[in-house]
Scaffold this motif. Structure first.
Motif, short mmCIF file in Angstrom:
data_model
loop_
_atom_site.label_atom_id
_atom_site.label_comp_id
_atom_site.label_asym_id
_atom_site.label_seq_id
_atom_site.Cartn_x
_atom_site.Cartn_y
_atom_site.Cartn_z
N UNK A 74 0.83 -1.20 0.00
CA UNK A 74 0.00 0.00 0.00
C UNK A 74 0.87 1.25 0.00
N UNK A 75 1.87 1.25 0.86
CA UNK A 75 2.77 2.42 0.95
C UNK A 75 3.49 2.64 -0.38
N UNK A 76 3.97 1.58 -1.01
CA UNK A 76 4.70 1.73 -2.27
C UNK A 76 3.77 2.16 -3.40
N UNK A 77 2.56 1.61 -3.41
CA UNK A 77 1.58 2.02 -4.43
C UNK A 77 1.23 3.50 -4.29
N UNK A 78 0.99 3.91 -3.03
CA UNK A 78 0.58 5.29 -2.81
C UNK A 78 1.69 6.28 -3.17
N UNK A 79 2.94 5.83 -3.07
CA UNK A 79 4.06 6.71 -3.40
C UNK A 79 4.12 7.01 -4.90
N UNK A 80 3.52 6.16 -5.71
CA UNK A 80 3.61 6.35 -7.16
C UNK A 80 2.27 6.48 -7.85
N UNK A 81 1.16 6.35 -7.11
CA UNK A 81 -0.15 6.39 -7.74
C UNK A 81 -1.21 6.79 -6.74
N UNK A 82 -2.31 7.37 -7.24
CA UNK A 82 -3.45 7.70 -6.41
C UNK A 82 -4.60 6.72 -6.62
#
Length: 249
Positions: A77-85
């Motif tokens: 989740x953290x990695x996804x949120x760092x690159x996408x909304x």
């Protein structure tokens, strides 16, 4: 649901489901397909990243199990949120507050505890998609922009712009919390009132700690100095207040 909303949410909405338990993964995929969604199943983070790298189009929503082999759902989740909304719904077998707080800190938009009712789960998915895409049933407004302290929140596009005009990413939970402040400027909002905002987002009983986490995330994004806030101030023993005035239009 009207025809415009049906076209928005199905069958074009693509949902990535990351769940290592085969039975649960098949159940979630079946529920979503029966509701008209396209499903991209993955067993772990490695498969998730492979799907994201090779998919013809990015997913419209990600369903992430918390307990995954290798990288946990919270890490993903953290990695996804760092690159996408992309909207993220977390699944967990544990419904405790610590998991919910961690998920919100990582930028999750909603949280569903197992076991869940099929109709409720699909309804939560639709609700998150509506919030992220904009509700087509809402009437067109010409005053959908809120201005405060040089910042601008676009309600229609669900976007936040800095005084310099740069777009600033907000999770769904952060957007809801900021909107609550903007709708009640220069008025103290108690933690209990803000807990209701968080409860509507995560669908379970919230807590003061969840509220503090969300306010802290907002401050890091909009305050010149998060350690000495001037936009959202703490009112000791009462709650929080948005200090600047708000102009609509």
């Amino acid at each position: 649901m009207d025809q415009r909303e049906e076209r928005l949410l199905a069958p074009d909405a693509r949902i990535l489901v990351v769940e290592d338990d085969g039975e649960m993964r098949h159940l979630v995929a079946r529920l979503l397909r029966e509701a008209g969604f396209r499903v991209m199943p993955a067993r772990d983070g490695r498969e998730m990243w492979d799907l994201l790298a090779n998919a013809a189009a990015p997913p419209d929503l990600v369903v992430l199990d918390v307990m995954l082999p290798g990288a946990s759902g919270l890490d993903l989740c953290r990695r996804l949120r760092a690159q996408s909304q992309v909207p993220i719904i977390m699944l967990t077998a544990r419904g405790d507050e610590t998991d919910r707080v961690l998920g919100l800190e990582m930028g999750a938009d909603d949280y569903v505890a197992k076991p869940f009712g099929p109709r409720e789960f699909v309804a939560r998915v639709r609700a998150v998609l509506r919030r992220s895409m904009g509700d087509p049933a809402e009437p067109t407004r010409t005053d959908h922009r809120l201005h405060f302290a040089g910042w601008m929140l676009d309600l229609k596009g669900r976007e936040l712009f800095s005084p310099a005009g740069a777009a600033v990413d907000l999770s769904g939970a952060e957007f809801d919390m900021l909107l609550a402040f903007l709708e009640h400027p220069q008025r103290v909002l108690s933690r209990e009132q803000l807990m209701e905002v968080a409860k509507r987002r995560i669908g379970v009983e919230s807590s003061e700690r969840v509220v503090d986490v969300q306010v802290g995330r907002l401050r890091r994004k909009i305050e010149p100095d998060e350690h000495s806030p001037t936009i959202i101030k703490t009112v000791r023993g009462s709650g929080y207040v948005l200090v600047p005035s708000v102009r609509r239009g």
